[in-house]
Each structure stands twice: as structure tokens, then as C-alpha cells.
Design an enzyme around this catalytic site. Structure first.
Site, PDB file in Angstrom:
ATOM      1  CB  VAL A  63      -1.026   0.114   1.108  1.00 50.66           C
ATOM      2  CG1 VAL A  63      -2.052  -1.013   0.972  1.00 50.66           C
ATOM      3  CG2 VAL A  63      -0.491  -0.047   2.564  1.00 50.66           C
ATOM      4  CG  ASN A  89      -8.342  -3.031   7.649  1.00 47.57           C
ATOM      5  OD1 ASN A  89      -8.582  -2.596   8.808  1.00 47.57           O
ATOM      6  ND2 ASN A  89      -7.576  -4.249   7.502  1.00 47.57           N
ATOM      7  CB  SER A 141      -5.916   2.956  16.522  1.00 51.47           C
ATOM      8  OG  SER A 141      -5.399   2.591  17.889  1.00 51.47           O
ATOM      9  CE1 TYR A 156      -0.911   1.046  14.557  1.00 54.41           C
ATOM     10  CE2 TYR A 156      -1.802   2.142  16.907  1.00 54.41           C
ATOM     11  CZ  TYR A 156      -1.933   1.205  15.738  1.00 54.41           C
ATOM     12  OH  TYR A 156      -3.179   0.456  15.653  1.00 54.41           O
ATOM     13  CE  LYS A 160      -3.329   2.977  12.442  1.00 52.88           C
ATOM     14  NZ  LYS A 160      -4.276   2.331  11.431  1.00 52.88           N
ATOM     15  CB  ILE A 189      -9.479  -5.969  17.708  1.00 52.80           C
ATOM     16  CG1 ILE A 189      -9.970  -4.858  17.730  1.00 52.80           C
ATOM     17  CG2 ILE A 189     -10.261  -7.128  16.608  1.00 52.80           C
ATOM     18  CD1 ILE A 189     -11.511  -4.811  18.536  1.00 52.80           C
TER      19      ILE A 189
HETATM   20  P1  NAD Z   1      -3.332  -7.636  10.855  1.00 55.46           P
HETATM   21  O1  NAD Z   1      -1.880  -7.774  11.090  1.00 55.46           O
HETATM   22  O2  NAD Z   1      -4.129  -9.164  11.112  1.00 55.46           O
HETATM   23  O3  NAD Z   1      -3.815  -7.328   9.473  1.00 55.46           O
HETATM   24  C1  NAD Z   1      -3.102  -6.312   8.814  1.00 55.46           C
HETATM   25  C2  NAD Z   1      -3.017  -6.639   7.454  1.00 55.46           C
HETATM   26  O4  NAD Z   1      -2.365  -5.738   6.786  1.00 55.46           O
HETATM   27  C3  NAD Z   1      -2.293  -7.987   6.948  1.00 55.46           C
HETATM   28  O5  NAD Z   1      -2.897  -8.871   6.307  1.00 55.46           O
HETATM   29  C4  NAD Z   1      -0.988  -7.448   6.514  1.00 55.46           C
HETATM   30  O6  NAD Z   1      -0.391  -8.257   5.427  1.00 55.46           O
HETATM   31  C5  NAD Z   1      -1.396  -6.293   5.751  1.00 55.46           C
HETATM   32  N1  NAD Z   1      -0.701  -5.122   5.325  1.00 55.46           N
HETATM   33  C6  NAD Z   1       0.473  -4.725   6.351  1.00 55.46           C
HETATM   34  N2  NAD Z   1       1.459  -3.835   5.687  1.00 55.46           N
HETATM   35  C7  NAD Z   1       0.855  -4.197   4.565  1.00 55.46           C
HETATM   36  C8  NAD Z   1       1.498  -3.305   3.265  1.00 55.46           C
HETATM   37  N3  NAD Z   1       2.377  -2.477   3.155  1.00 55.46           N
HETATM   38  N4  NAD Z   1       0.810  -3.358   1.911  1.00 55.46           N
HETATM   39  C9  NAD Z   1      -0.181  -4.172   2.030  1.00 55.46           C
HETATM   40  N5  NAD Z   1      -0.869  -4.788   3.036  1.00 55.46           N
HETATM   41  C10 NAD Z   1      -0.375  -4.756   4.260  1.00 55.46           C
HETATM   42  O7  NAD Z   1      -3.940  -6.497  12.089  1.00 55.46           O
HETATM   43  P2  NAD Z   1      -5.500  -5.910  12.443  1.00 55.46           P
HETATM   44  O8  NAD Z   1      -5.513  -5.725  13.657  1.00 55.46           O
HETATM   45  O9  NAD Z   1      -6.196  -6.636  11.422  1.00 55.46           O
HETATM   46  O10 NAD Z   1      -4.947  -4.626  11.642  1.00 55.46           O
HETATM   47  C11 NAD Z   1      -5.930  -3.878  10.517  1.00 55.46           C
HETATM   48  C12 NAD Z   1      -6.096  -2.443  11.083  1.00 55.46           C
HETATM   49  O11 NAD Z   1      -6.591  -2.099  12.285  1.00 55.46           O
HETATM   50  C13 NAD Z   1      -4.568  -1.742  11.087  1.00 55.46           C
HETATM   51  O12 NAD Z   1      -4.578  -0.454  10.471  1.00 55.46           O
HETATM   52  C14 NAD Z   1      -4.285  -1.446  12.606  1.00 55.46           C
HETATM   53  O13 NAD Z   1      -3.696  -0.287  13.038  1.00 55.46           O
HETATM   54  C15 NAD Z   1      -5.739  -1.379  13.075  1.00 55.46           C
HETATM   55  N6  NAD Z   1      -5.958  -1.591  14.575  1.00 55.46           N
HETATM   56  C16 NAD Z   1      -5.826  -2.847  15.272  1.00 55.46           C
HETATM   57  C17 NAD Z   1      -6.030  -3.148  16.231  1.00 55.46           C
HETATM   58  C18 NAD Z   1      -5.992  -4.309  16.992  1.00 55.46           C
HETATM   59  O14 NAD Z   1      -5.966  -4.441  18.339  1.00 55.46           O
HETATM   60  N7  NAD Z   1      -5.805  -5.474  16.154  1.00 55.46           N
HETATM   61  C19 NAD Z   1      -6.453  -2.033  17.127  1.00 55.46           C
HETATM   62  C20 NAD Z   1      -6.579  -0.832  16.597  1.00 55.46           C
HETATM   63  C21 NAD Z   1      -6.412  -0.490  15.379  1.00 55.46           C
END
Ligand code: NAD
Length: 258
Positions: A63, A89, A141, A156, A160, A189
Site C-alpha cells: 500500500v 485498513n 485506532s 503509530y 492514527k 482486537i
Molecule cells: P493484522 O496484522 O491481522 O492485519 C493487517 C493486514 O495488513 C495484514 O494482512 C498485512 O499483511 C496487511 N499489510 C501490512 N502492511 C501492508 C502493506 N505495506 N501493504 C499491504 N498490506 C499490508 O492486523 P489488524 O489488527 O487486522 O489490523 C488492521 C488495522 O486495524 C490496522 O490499520 C491496525 O492499525 C488497526 N487496528 C488494530 C487494532 C488491534 O488491536 N488489532 C486496534 C486498533 C487499530
């Protein structure tokens, strides 16, 4: 079905929140395109969807790379002939460390994937949405927006926070093109996000253990699930939220209120 005939592009759809949302939007009739950095993760989500009668496509792209993202959108449009929904996302936690210990290239990597990635997905996706209107949802987030206790996660949290501003200014820019833009702010999450986290020397920060603990009042400290978040995204991309744009929604069981 709430999304029949619509096409949804989901970045980071190969894991966690992105995958659960891809599955739910497909169940609601959307044709789904997953953009993720490895073919394996995207294809696994596609198999989940196709095996239950849905329509999905995986495209491999980083991305943060403009050319790859431009080509990804061309490929998706060629396949489906329209794009209505962007779920922006993909993201990483990156390096969480004391400020003097974070290397400039580590800082840049987090900014590039989380923030530049948000910009590039929007830049190359919006021309297609403008053809008929649509909806954009960005994953921010609680960290950087309503909670600041993850000390060390400076880069980070900054990305956000910036995503919320990005969504708001864009909501105005795109309103008369009938494109809504909203932003979701999850708390803890259960996903694969820890794999993208490097915690280093956090013990250098005096007093840290006293304020980093997560509290989740609604569930007595059980983290949320990707499916919980997917339901919110479905609402925000569907017609049920047709009068909502430029707003953030926290989804954290009340954790960031403490
Ligand atoms: P995850 O690691 O399970 O999923 C993230 C996905 O993004 C993965 O499939 C990864 O391969 C992909 N990704 C990462 N870098 C990439 C790149 N350069 N190009 C293309 N794809 C890329 O994590 P998640 O928790 O599902 O995260 C999704 C979003 O939710 C993120 O933006 C994260 O900051 C946000 N978030 C997560 C939480 C949590 O507690 N899990 C809390 C707040 C926000």
C-alpha cells in the site's frame, strides 16, 4: 442483502479485521477485492469467500508503493467494472520504543504503510468511486485519538491521529461527489497485529507499567473480535448510514474512556 451489485476494495484483507470484513461484505452481496502484501494471505480470504458462494479477487500490492497501488486499482476495475467501497485498513504497529531509540527508517516505515498507504489507496481509488458515488472507511485506532497510554508507540499513534484528520477534510472534499468518508477507532482486537510489532527497550521508560494496562469495562477486559469491527464497517458502508460522513466511531468496549 445490503450490498448487492456493489464492489468493495479492502486493504489488509488478508488477515484480522480486513479478512472478517471481506467475509461479511461478501455475505451481504458485495464483490470483494482484497489488496494485501502477500499472495498467500489474500488468496486465503478469497477461498473463504468463494467456498461459501461469494465473489472475491486477491491482488498483491504494497500500500505504500504508488505504482503497485495504481496497477492494483486498474486490475480490480478491469475485473468488476466499478468500485463503490474502499475499506482502507492495512496497517502495522511498527517499532514501539523510547523516542531516542527509534531509528529514522523505522519511523518512516510506520508512517509510509499507515499514512502514505491511506493516501495512496484513496488517491488511486477515488476516481473510480466518483463515477457513481460510494463510501470510504478508514481504520484508525483508539491510540492517538482518545488514548495515549501506549507510550513508545509514537509513530503509530501519530499515523492514527492523522487518519482522523484525513477522513474529515476528505469528507468535505468528496461530499458533492456523493462519497462518504468515515473512520473507525478500534481498541484491543484479537488479530495478527502482534506479528507487525517490535517492542524494544520499553523498560527504559520510568513508570511505564502504571499506565499501559488495557481496561475494557464492557467485557471485563476481554478483547474485541474482528467480527465485532466488521459489523461496524458494514453499517458505515451501507445505506443505513447514508447521512453520516466525516465522523470517527470508537469501538473498544469503553476502554478508551478510562
Ligand atoms: P493484522 O496484522 O491481522 O492485519 C493487517 C493486514 O495488513 C495484514 O494482512 C498485512 O499483511 C496487511 N499489510 C501490512 N502492511 C501492508 C502493506 N505495506 N501493504 C499491504 N498490506 C499490508 O492486523 P489488524 O489488527 O487486522 O489490523 C488492521 C488495522 O486495524 C490496522 O490499520 C491496525 O492499525 C488497526 N487496528 C488494530 C487494532 C488491534 O488491536 N488489532 C486496534 C486498533 C487499530
Amino acid at each position: 442483502m445490503k450490498l448487492l451489485e456493489q464492489v468493495a476494495v479492502i486493504t489488509g484483507g488478508g488477515s484480522g479485521i480486513g479478512r472478517a470484513t471481506a467475509v461479511l461484505l461478501a455475505k451481504e452481496g458485495a464483490k470483494v477485492a482484497i489488496i494485501d502484501q502477500t499472495p498467500e494471505s489474500g488468496e486465503e480470504t478469497v477461498s473463504n469467500i468463494v467456498n461459501t458462494g461469494g465473489i472475491a479477487l486477491a491482488v498483491t500490492a504494497d500500500v505504500s508503493e504508488p505504482q503497485q497501488m495504481q496497477q492494483a486499482f486498474q486490475q480490480i476495475f478491469e475485473k468488476y467494472q466499478r468500485i463503490d467501497i474502499l475499506f482502507i485498513n492495512a496497517g502495522i504497529n511498527g517499532v514501539w520504543a523510547p523516542i531516542e531509540d527509534i531509528e529514522p527508517d523505522e519511523w518512516d516505515r510506520t508512517i509510509n504503510i499507515n499514512l502514505r498507504g491511506t493516501f495512496l489507496t484513496t488517491k488511486y481509488g477515488v476516481p473510480y468511486l466518483k463515477k457513481q458515488g460510494g463510501s470510504i472507511v478508514i481504520t484508525s485506532s483508539i491510540n492517538g485519538t482518545r488514548s495515549f497510554r501506549k507510550v513508545g508507540a509514537t509513530a503509530y499513534a501519530c499515523t492514527k491521529a492523522a487518519q482522523v484528520t484525513f477522513a474529515k477534510i476528505l469528507a468535505l472534499e468528496l461530499a458533492t461527489s456523493h462519497i462518504r468518508v468515515n473512520v473507525i477507532c478500534p481498541g484491543g482486537i484479537l488479530t495478527g497485529i502482534n506479528e507487525s510489532t517490535t517492542k524494544r527497550h520499553l523498560d527504559w521508560i520510568p513508570g511505564l507499567p502504571n499506565f499501559v494496562k488495557d481496561n475494557i469495562p464492557l467485557t471485563e477486559n476481554t478483547a474485541g473480535t474482528s467480527e465485532d469491527v466488521a459489523e461496524l464497517v458494514l453499517f458505515l458502508v451501507s445505506d443505513a448510514s447514508r447521512f453520516i460522513t466525516g465522523t470517527e466511531v470508537w469501538i473498544d468496549g469503553g476502554g478508551s474512556l478510562i
